[in-house]
Design a protein around this motif. Structure first.
Motif, PDB file in Angstrom:
ATOM      1  N   ALA A  60       0.827  -1.207   0.000  1.00  0.00           N
ATOM      2  CA  ALA A  60       0.000   0.000   0.000  1.00  0.00           C
ATOM      3  C   ALA A  60       0.862   1.259   0.000  1.00  0.00           C
ATOM      4  CB  ALA A  60      -0.929  -0.002   1.209  1.00  0.00           C
ATOM      5  N   ARG A  61       1.931   1.268   0.775  1.00  0.00           N
ATOM      6  CA  ARG A  61       2.798   2.441   0.791  1.00  0.00           C
ATOM      7  C   ARG A  61       3.595   2.552  -0.504  1.00  0.00           C
ATOM      8  NH1 ARG A  61       5.426   2.360   6.795  1.00  0.00           N
ATOM      9  NH2 ARG A  61       4.955   0.131   6.617  1.00  0.00           N
ATOM     10  N   GLU A  62       3.964   1.429  -1.079  1.00  0.00           N
ATOM     11  CA  GLU A  62       4.631   1.483  -2.385  1.00  0.00           C
ATOM     12  C   GLU A  62       3.714   2.104  -3.435  1.00  0.00           C
ATOM     13  OE1 GLU A  62       6.017  -2.336  -3.570  1.00  0.00           O
ATOM     14  OE2 GLU A  62       7.458  -2.526  -1.922  1.00  0.00           O
ATOM     15  N   VAL A  63       2.444   1.740  -3.391  1.00  0.00           N
ATOM     16  CA  VAL A  63       1.482   2.293  -4.353  1.00  0.00           C
ATOM     17  C   VAL A  63       1.348   3.797  -4.163  1.00  0.00           C
ATOM     18  CG1 VAL A  63      -0.968   2.331  -4.991  1.00  0.00           C
ATOM     19  CG2 VAL A  63       0.207   0.148  -4.678  1.00  0.00           C
ATOM     20  N   ARG A  64       1.303   4.270  -2.925  1.00  0.00           N
ATOM     21  CA  ARG A  64       1.204   5.706  -2.662  1.00  0.00           C
ATOM     22  C   ARG A  64       2.408   6.447  -3.224  1.00  0.00           C
ATOM     23  NH1 ARG A  64       0.508   6.884   3.512  1.00  0.00           N
ATOM     24  NH2 ARG A  64       0.243   9.040   2.752  1.00  0.00           N
ATOM     25  N   VAL A  65       3.589   5.918  -2.974  1.00  0.00           N
ATOM     26  CA  VAL A  65       4.810   6.571  -3.450  1.00  0.00           C
ATOM     27  C   VAL A  65       4.873   6.547  -4.968  1.00  0.00           C
ATOM     28  CG1 VAL A  65       7.331   6.432  -3.466  1.00  0.00           C
ATOM     29  CG2 VAL A  65       6.077   6.131  -1.317  1.00  0.00           C
ATOM     30  N   ALA A  66       4.501   5.428  -5.569  1.00  0.00           N
ATOM     31  CA  ALA A  66       4.513   5.321  -7.027  1.00  0.00           C
ATOM     32  C   ALA A  66       3.572   6.339  -7.660  1.00  0.00           C
ATOM     33  CB  ALA A  66       4.142   3.908  -7.452  1.00  0.00           C
ATOM     34  N   ALA A  67       2.413   6.549  -7.031  1.00  0.00           N
ATOM     35  CA  ALA A  67       1.447   7.515  -7.556  1.00  0.00           C
ATOM     36  C   ALA A  67       2.009   8.937  -7.501  1.00  0.00           C
ATOM     37  CB  ALA A  67       0.142   7.425  -6.773  1.00  0.00           C
ATOM     38  N   ILE A  68       2.743   9.246  -6.424  1.00  0.00           N
ATOM     39  CA  ILE A  68       3.341  10.576  -6.302  1.00  0.00           C
ATOM     40  C   ILE A  68       4.419  10.762  -7.360  1.00  0.00           C
ATOM     41  CG2 ILE A  68       4.582  12.150  -4.771  1.00  0.00           C
ATOM     42  CD1 ILE A  68       3.368  10.507  -2.409  1.00  0.00           C
ATOM     43  N   ALA A  69       5.248   9.741  -7.552  1.00  0.00           N
ATOM     44  CA  ALA A  69       6.306   9.831  -8.553  1.00  0.00           C
ATOM     45  C   ALA A  69       5.728  10.018  -9.952  1.00  0.00           C
ATOM     46  CB  ALA A  69       7.183   8.583  -8.500  1.00  0.00           C
ATOM     47  N   GLN A  70       4.653   9.303 -10.234  1.00  0.00           N
ATOM     48  CA  GLN A  70       4.014   9.428 -11.542  1.00  0.00           C
ATOM     49  C   GLN A  70       3.437  10.829 -11.720  1.00  0.00           C
ATOM     50  OE1 GLN A  70       3.597   6.886 -14.168  1.00  0.00           O
ATOM     51  NE2 GLN A  70       3.198   8.829 -15.179  1.00  0.00           N
ATOM     52  N   SER A  71       2.802  11.339 -10.668  1.00  0.00           N
ATOM     53  CA  SER A  71       2.164  12.643 -10.750  1.00  0.00           C
ATOM     54  C   SER A  71       3.181  13.773 -10.873  1.00  0.00           C
ATOM     55  CB  SER A  71       1.294  12.865  -9.511  1.00  0.00           C
ATOM     56  OG  SER A  71       0.775  14.175  -9.470  1.00  0.00           O
ATOM     57  N   VAL A  72       4.255  13.718 -10.078  1.00  0.00           N
ATOM     58  CA  VAL A  72       5.205  14.833 -10.024  1.00  0.00           C
ATOM     59  C   VAL A  72       6.288  14.714 -11.087  1.00  0.00           C
ATOM     60  CG1 VAL A  72       6.883  16.040  -8.575  1.00  0.00           C
ATOM     61  CG2 VAL A  72       4.788  15.113  -7.549  1.00  0.00           C
ATOM     62  N   CYS A  73       6.805  13.498 -11.280  1.00  0.00           N
ATOM     63  CA  CYS A  73       7.945  13.304 -12.185  1.00  0.00           C
ATOM     64  C   CYS A  73       7.546  12.737 -13.537  1.00  0.00           C
ATOM     65  CB  CYS A  73       8.968  12.364 -11.540  1.00  0.00           C
ATOM     66  SG  CYS A  73       9.557  12.909  -9.922  1.00  0.00           S
ATOM     67  N   GLY A  74       6.311  12.252 -13.633  1.00  0.00           N
ATOM     68  CA  GLY A  74       5.875  11.648 -14.877  1.00  0.00           C
ATOM     69  C   GLY A  74       6.552  10.328 -15.184  1.00  0.00           C
ATOM     70  N   ARG A  75       7.010   9.635 -14.133  1.00  0.00           N
ATOM     71  CA  ARG A  75       7.725   8.369 -14.299  1.00  0.00           C
ATOM     72  C   ARG A  75       7.155   7.297 -13.385  1.00  0.00           C
ATOM     73  NH1 ARG A  75      10.452   8.777 -19.022  1.00  0.00           N
ATOM     74  NH2 ARG A  75      11.513  10.791 -19.128  1.00  0.00           N
ATOM     75  N   GLN A  76       7.129   6.066 -13.890  1.00  0.00           N
ATOM     76  CA  GLN A  76       6.799   4.938 -13.048  1.00  0.00           C
ATOM     77  C   GLN A  76       8.025   4.561 -12.214  1.00  0.00           C
ATOM     78  OE1 GLN A  76       5.451   1.996 -15.942  1.00  0.00           O
ATOM     79  NE2 GLN A  76       3.331   2.434 -15.390  1.00  0.00           N
ATOM     80  N   VAL A  77       7.782   3.947 -11.070  1.00  0.00           N
ATOM     81  CA  VAL A  77       8.872   3.481 -10.217  1.00  0.00           C
ATOM     82  C   VAL A  77       9.237   2.058 -10.613  1.00  0.00           C
ATOM     83  CG1 VAL A  77       9.645   2.994  -7.877  1.00  0.00           C
ATOM     84  CG2 VAL A  77       8.099   4.927  -8.298  1.00  0.00           C
ATOM     85  N   SER A  78      10.517   1.822 -10.849  1.00  0.00           N
ATOM     86  CA  SER A  78      11.028   0.464 -11.035  1.00  0.00           C
ATOM     87  C   SER A  78      11.524  -0.019  -9.683  1.00  0.00           C
ATOM     88  CB  SER A  78      12.179   0.449 -12.047  1.00  0.00           C
ATOM     89  OG  SER A  78      11.722   0.796 -13.334  1.00  0.00           O
ATOM     90  N   TRP A  79      10.850  -1.018  -9.126  1.00  0.00           N
ATOM     91  CA  TRP A  79      11.192  -1.523  -7.799  1.00  0.00           C
ATOM     92  C   TRP A  79      12.234  -2.635  -7.919  1.00  0.00           C
ATOM     93  CZ3 TRP A  79       9.530   1.494  -4.117  1.00  0.00           C
ATOM     94  CH2 TRP A  79       8.330   2.197  -4.281  1.00  0.00           C
TER      95      TRP A  79
END
Length: 251
Positions: A60-79
């Motif tokens: 759940a916290r990974e999803v929250r962080v990924a959403a922020i990265a997508q919104s602010v940086c326009g990038r998906q997170v590679s875990w």
């Protein structure tokens, strides 16, 4: 530029890697409004080409962080999920994915920076110990509650031991000092025993490398030389990113 993320049990730490340098960095605790804080911190970073994350927290916290990265940086997170080997380090785990990625990356950092053979000690919510030999082989490790968590567990499980600060002494004459001294000295004793038992496998005199939020508080209690390190997970992730910049799997 690459945005590197270290999602730990207590907080999220990040760094912006520009070529060989860490151009910016920051941290936010999970109890804070991470959407607001991270949006403010990341909003002025400029163009981010890749976002790489190492996580020991829940999905759940990974999803929250990924959403922020997508919104602010326009990038998906590679875990990054813990591999069996990489960047000079070979895991001792039969099921390598069960080794915490933070521990793996700390070993990558130590190997890359020439600290092996060594015992790596993470002093945070958990107390982690890992032996890394001169060939980059992980010889195994231990996990125990960190000294702060030991104290919290004791306070929560006993009726008359109140949560109050105490001093760390060789022998205490009051409960507050006895709890603090017992928990911190238990952590120290485990570290010293692990180093002693692993030394023959590590050439006789391994370097002891301490990291984590409580490392600086614990270091003076050790009866052996040790080295403090900061942001070893992020530095290890930077090594990994440089070596696998075009091969990391998509999320």
């Amino acid at each position: 530029m690459k945005l590197l993320l270290d999602l730990g049990n207590t907080r999220l730490k990040w760094a912006l890697r520009d070529g060989e340098a860490m151009r910016a960095r920051g941290a936010v605790a999970w109890h804070d409004d991470i959407e607001t804080v991270l949006s403010a911190m990341w909003g002025g970073l400029g163009a981010v080409a890749q976002v790489l994350g190492a996580s020991v927290v829940d999905a759940a916290r990974e999803v929250r962080v990924a959403a922020i990265a997508q919104s602010v940086c326009g990038r998906q997170v590679s875990w990054l999920r813990t591999p069996a080997q990489g960047c000079g380090v070979l895991s001792a785990y039969a099921e390598p994915e069960r080794l915490g990625v933070d521990r793996f990356l700390a070993m990558v950092c130590a190997w890359h920076e020439g600290d092996a053979p060594c015992v790596l000690v993470g002093v945070g919510t958990a107390l982690t110990l890992d032996a890394l030999d001169a060939q980059g082989r992980h010889l195994g490790g231990l996990i125990a509650p960190g000294p702060q968590l030991m104290q919290q567990s004791l306070w929560g499980a006993t009726a008359r031991v109140r949560p109050e600060p105490g001093q760390i002494l060789d022998a205490a004459d009051n409960t507050a000092d006895a709890v603090a001294s017992g928990c911190w000295q238990a952590a120290v004793a485990l570290i010293e025993r692990f180093v002693s038992r692993q030394s023959p496998n590590l050439g006789g005199s391994p370097r002891v490398v301490l990291g984590g939020g409580d490392a600086a508080a614990l270091q003076p209690l050790l009866a052996m030389p040790s080295k403090l390190t900061e942001d070893s997970v992020l530095r290890g992730l930077a090594v990994w990113a440089d070596a696998h910049s075009t091969t990391m799997p998509a999320p």
